[in-house]
Design a protein around this motif. Structure first.
Motif, PDB file in Angstrom:
ATOM      1  N   PRO A  39     -56.072  -6.027 -24.589  1.00 19.39           N
ATOM      2  CA  PRO A  39     -55.700  -5.265 -25.793  1.00 19.39           C
ATOM      3  C   PRO A  39     -55.649  -3.753 -25.577  1.00 19.39           C
ATOM      4  CG  PRO A  39     -58.011  -5.770 -25.832  1.00 19.39           C
ATOM      5  CD  PRO A  39     -57.494  -6.258 -24.523  1.00 19.39           C
ATOM      6  N   PHE A  40     -55.462  -3.318 -24.349  1.00 20.42           N
ATOM      7  CA  PHE A  40     -55.537  -1.872 -24.099  1.00 20.42           C
ATOM      8  C   PHE A  40     -54.166  -1.215 -24.139  1.00 20.42           C
ATOM      9  CE2 PHE A  40     -58.827  -4.020 -21.495  1.00 20.42           C
ATOM     10  CZ  PHE A  40     -59.919  -3.661 -22.262  1.00 20.42           C
ATOM     11  N   GLY A  41     -53.126  -1.995 -24.434  1.00 24.36           N
ATOM     12  CA  GLY A  41     -51.783  -1.412 -24.422  1.00 24.36           C
ATOM     13  C   GLY A  41     -51.017  -1.915 -23.241  1.00 24.36           C
ATOM     14  N   PHE A  42     -49.943  -1.240 -22.898  1.00 22.91           N
ATOM     15  CA  PHE A  42     -49.166  -1.717 -21.755  1.00 22.91           C
ATOM     16  C   PHE A  42     -48.461  -0.574 -21.066  1.00 22.91           C
ATOM     17  CE2 PHE A  42     -46.721  -2.335 -25.640  1.00 22.91           C
ATOM     18  CZ  PHE A  42     -45.582  -1.588 -25.369  1.00 22.91           C
ATOM     19  N   LEU A  43     -47.959  -0.890 -19.895  1.00 25.61           N
ATOM     20  CA  LEU A  43     -47.305   0.096 -19.049  1.00 25.61           C
ATOM     21  C   LEU A  43     -45.818  -0.220 -19.041  1.00 25.61           C
ATOM     22  CD1 LEU A  43     -48.298   2.296 -17.000  1.00 25.61           C
ATOM     23  CD2 LEU A  43     -48.021   0.557 -15.254  1.00 25.61           C
ATOM     24  N   ASN A  44     -45.022   0.764 -19.422  1.00 31.45           N
ATOM     25  CA  ASN A  44     -43.576   0.543 -19.391  1.00 31.45           C
ATOM     26  C   ASN A  44     -43.032   0.806 -18.006  1.00 31.45           C
ATOM     27  OD1 ASN A  44     -42.502  -0.355 -21.820  1.00 31.45           O
ATOM     28  ND2 ASN A  44     -43.014   1.616 -22.765  1.00 31.45           N
ATOM     29  N   LEU A  45     -42.091  -0.021 -17.611  1.00 28.07           N
ATOM     30  CA  LEU A  45     -41.483   0.173 -16.296  1.00 28.07           C
ATOM     31  C   LEU A  45     -40.079   0.717 -16.474  1.00 28.07           C
ATOM     32  CD1 LEU A  45     -42.785  -3.126 -14.750  1.00 28.07           C
ATOM     33  CD2 LEU A  45     -43.533  -0.833 -14.167  1.00 28.07           C
ATOM     34  N   PRO A  46     -39.660   1.558 -15.587  1.00 32.77           N
ATOM     35  CA  PRO A  46     -38.371   2.239 -15.767  1.00 32.77           C
ATOM     36  C   PRO A  46     -37.183   1.298 -15.578  1.00 32.77           C
ATOM     37  CG  PRO A  46     -39.314   2.802 -13.651  1.00 32.77           C
ATOM     38  CD  PRO A  46     -40.346   2.004 -14.361  1.00 32.77           C
ATOM     39  N   HIS A  47     -36.139   1.562 -16.333  1.00 28.95           N
ATOM     40  CA  HIS A  47     -34.882   0.840 -16.160  1.00 28.95           C
ATOM     41  C   HIS A  47     -34.024   1.622 -15.182  1.00 28.95           C
ATOM     42  CE1 HIS A  47     -35.116  -2.173 -19.421  1.00 28.95           C
ATOM     43  NE2 HIS A  47     -36.028  -1.322 -19.870  1.00 28.95           N
ATOM     44  N   LEU A  48     -33.510   0.943 -14.211  1.00 27.72           N
ATOM     45  CA  LEU A  48     -32.666   1.601 -13.217  1.00 27.72           C
ATOM     46  C   LEU A  48     -31.373   0.831 -13.090  1.00 27.72           C
ATOM     47  CD1 LEU A  48     -35.250   2.136 -10.348  1.00 27.72           C
ATOM     48  CD2 LEU A  48     -34.365   3.897 -11.861  1.00 27.72           C
ATOM     49  N   SER A  49     -30.347   1.509 -12.660  1.00 25.85           N
ATOM     50  CA  SER A  49     -29.134   0.756 -12.340  1.00 25.85           C
ATOM     51  C   SER A  49     -28.416   1.414 -11.171  1.00 25.85           C
ATOM     52  CB  SER A  49     -28.215   0.688 -13.561  1.00 25.85           C
ATOM     53  OG  SER A  49     -27.721   1.975 -13.845  1.00 25.85           O
ATOM     54  N   LEU A  50     -27.783   0.575 -10.382  1.00 23.48           N
ATOM     55  CA  LEU A  50     -27.092   1.054  -9.190  1.00 23.48           C
ATOM     56  C   LEU A  50     -25.680   0.501  -9.230  1.00 23.48           C
ATOM     57  CD1 LEU A  50     -27.789   2.466  -6.364  1.00 23.48           C
ATOM     58  CD2 LEU A  50     -27.919   0.134  -5.489  1.00 23.48           C
ATOM     59  N   PHE A  51     -24.696   1.389  -9.305  1.00 25.12           N
ATOM     60  CA  PHE A  51     -23.289   1.000  -9.401  1.00 25.12           C
ATOM     61  C   PHE A  51     -23.098   0.004 -10.547  1.00 25.12           C
ATOM     62  CE2 PHE A  51     -24.062   1.487  -4.708  1.00 25.12           C
ATOM     63  CZ  PHE A  51     -23.656   2.821  -4.674  1.00 25.12           C
ATOM     64  N   GLY A  52     -23.727   0.298 -11.665  1.00 28.78           N
ATOM     65  CA  GLY A  52     -23.594  -0.568 -12.821  1.00 28.78           C
ATOM     66  C   GLY A  52     -24.329  -1.888 -12.684  1.00 28.78           C
ATOM     67  N   PHE A  53     -25.170  -1.930 -11.737  1.00 27.67           N
ATOM     68  CA  PHE A  53     -25.900  -3.145 -11.394  1.00 27.67           C
ATOM     69  C   PHE A  53     -27.349  -2.938 -11.828  1.00 27.67           C
ATOM     70  CE2 PHE A  53     -27.682  -5.934  -7.987  1.00 27.67           C
ATOM     71  CZ  PHE A  53     -27.008  -7.087  -8.342  1.00 27.67           C
ATOM     72  N   ASP A  54     -27.853  -3.829 -12.657  1.00 30.26           N
ATOM     73  CA  ASP A  54     -29.197  -3.625 -13.205  1.00 30.26           C
ATOM     74  C   ASP A  54     -30.260  -3.888 -12.141  1.00 30.26           C
ATOM     75  OD1 ASP A  54     -31.317  -3.247 -14.891  1.00 30.26           O
ATOM     76  OD2 ASP A  54     -31.295  -5.332 -15.623  1.00 30.26           O
ATOM     77  N   ILE A  55     -30.907  -2.830 -11.707  1.00 31.44           N
ATOM     78  CA  ILE A  55     -31.994  -3.022 -10.734  1.00 31.44           C
ATOM     79  C   ILE A  55     -33.287  -2.443 -11.305  1.00 31.44           C
ATOM     80  CG2 ILE A  55     -30.599  -3.174  -8.626  1.00 31.44           C
ATOM     81  CD1 ILE A  55     -31.327  -0.133  -8.236  1.00 31.44           C
ATOM     82  N   SER A  56     -33.526  -2.721 -12.581  1.00 33.85           N
ATOM     83  CA  SER A  56     -34.746  -2.233 -13.226  1.00 33.85           C
ATOM     84  C   SER A  56     -35.970  -2.778 -12.506  1.00 33.85           C
ATOM     85  CB  SER A  56     -34.782  -2.716 -14.682  1.00 33.85           C
ATOM     86  OG  SER A  56     -33.595  -2.357 -15.330  1.00 33.85           O
TER      87      SER A  56
END
Lengths: 281, 180
Positions: A39-56
């Protein structure tokens, strides 16, 4: 008596209400873009994309990096301890047993001559699968190898290693020619060639599915058992010890399964490479 | 990175929770990248040094075992040789002792014999000498006794031979002659 009936009705109600079955279980084992520290919350992870390709960066990628980092650090210290003396001590002893096991029991007998080339790959696979599985048992972490994309990637690397082994020892054309059993009637080739090509892909596909299913099954069962406590919340005190006891048992079983799966994944990869290298069999 | 409750992300998570066998290509990409990097880093950092160290140790163990085996063989050979030598030396010394004992025995016997002969000779010589001395002594004694007897006779004769006696003796002799 009436109380009991009312309770049962309540249970059925809660079960029905939380329709979507164990949706929360799936969410627990599935990949996501955040790391939960409830219950301590959470860590957001970054969204990334490479050549329109989702590599989050997802949860599983994040934990696979942690696993990789742990492996690098620990094994670096293990390797460094050999500089001091060739006589293993403590942690080095432990890792040495595993390394020698992988070398002498898995890779050497299955690949045979020239196994040294594949040894780093197998050792890495073994340790990665092993630690990823074990790390997944730690609370708040997540089983990296319980993601089908991860196991698919591992199986894909195995596939490349298998083809590489075959081509390396038999030559490019020799290898693909050797896939077809010699002395076949011409007309049978129509069936054999597609089958053999299919066979090339089924091996890593089986590797992928086997590891994924094994890794996720234990967690699903553990979470289901824990979930029973909340489903039967009216009898929580009666159900909890049983649930916890069973899930503890599954937990221990999971450790065994992880060990076995790490062994099987490495062993089968080595076996397939051995088959590709020695085609005459 | 942001730590905190973020409802929009939560919504996304539940929304994106499709099938469990959804294959996310991004995850494949990252896994391949991670694994390949991990493999090469570990190869450089861990596997190579560890495996060479293991090989080194195995070789050194093998070598030292071989060496020990060789040394053992050599030691056994030397031991055998030594035993042979010892046996030979023992035999030799026994022979030597035997020979010297024989020699000593012979020497003893010879000496004994010689000394016996010598002793016999000495005894013989002594007896001869004694005999000779006794003879000379006897001879001397005889001559002395004769001389003494003559002297004594002379003395007696000188004292008692007066005219009457002389006459008597002469008479006796004459009587005897006449009788014949």
């Amino acid at each position: 008596m009436i109380n009991a009936i009312q309770d049962t009705v309540a249970v059925v109600d809660t079960v029905r209400k939380s329709s979507g079955g164990g949706g929360w279980i799936l969410q627990e084992v599935m990949d996501s873009h955040k790391i939960d520290f409830e219950p301590f919350g959470f860590l957001n992870l970054p969204h990334l994309s490479l050549f329109g390709f989702d590599i989050s960066i997802t949860k599983h990628i994040f934990f696979s990096w942690i696993v990789a980092l742990i492996l690098i650090v620990v094994l670096f210290f293990v390797a460094r301890s050999y500089k001091k003396s060739l006589i293993p001590k403590g942690l080095t002893n432990f890792f040495e047993i595993i390394i020698i096991f992988v070398r002498d029991e898995i890779v050497k007998p299955t690949i045979g001559k020239g196994y040294e080339f594949f040894l780093p790959f197998h050792l890495t696979v073994f340790f990665f699968v092993l630690l990823a599985g074990l790390f997944g048992l730690v609370p708040y972490s997540s089983t990296v190898t319980g993601n089908i994309a991860v196991t698919a990637a591992l199986a894909g690397i195995s596939f490349i290693a298998i083809q590489l082994g075959g081509i390396k020892s038999n030559g490019f054309f020799g290898y693909f020619k050797g896939l077809i059993p010699s002395g076949m009637p011409k007309w049978l080739l129509v069936i054999i060639i597609p089958l053999e090509i299919l066979g090339l892909f089924t091996k890593p596909f089986a590797l992928c599915i086997r590891l994924f299913a094994n890794m996720i099954a234990g967690h699903v069962v553990i979470l289901s058992l824990i979930g029973l406590i909340f489903i039967f919340s009216a009898f929580a005190y009666a159900v909890a010890p049983i649930s916890v006891g069973f899930s503890l048992f599954i937990y221990l079983l999971d450790i065994l399964i992880i060990l076995i799966q790490a062994y099987i994944f490495t062993m089968l990869t080595a076996l397939f490479i051995g088959m590709a290298v020695h085609q005459e069999h | 990175m942001l730590i905190g409750l973020n409802l929009s992300i939560l919504a996304f998570a539940s929304e994106g929770g499709g099938s469990i066998i959804d294959v996310n290509p991004g995850v494949i990409f990252w896994t391949v990248v991670t694994f390949v990097i991990l493999m090469f880093v570990l190869k450089k950092v861990a596997w190579k040094p560890i495996l060479t160290a293991l090989d080194q140790r195995e070789n050194s163990i093998r070598e030292s075992l071989e060496k020990a085996e060789k040394a053992k063989e050599e030691a056994e050979k030397i031991l055998l040789e030594n035993q042979e030598k010892l046996a030979k030396a023992d035999e030799e010394s026994k022979k030597l002792v035997h020979k010297s004992r024989e020699y000593a025995e012979g020497l003893k016997e010879q000496m004994l014999k010689e000394s016996k002969v010598q002793a016999q000779k000495i005894v013989n010589d002594a007896t001869l000498e004694i005999e000779r001395q006794r003879e000379t002594a006897f001879e001397e004694l005889k001559s002395q006794v004769a001389e003494i007897a003559v002297q004594a006779a002379e003395k007696i004769l000188k004292e008692n031979l007066n005219k009457e006696t002389q006459k008597k003796i002469a008479d006796i002799y004459i009587n005897e002659i006449t009788k014949n």
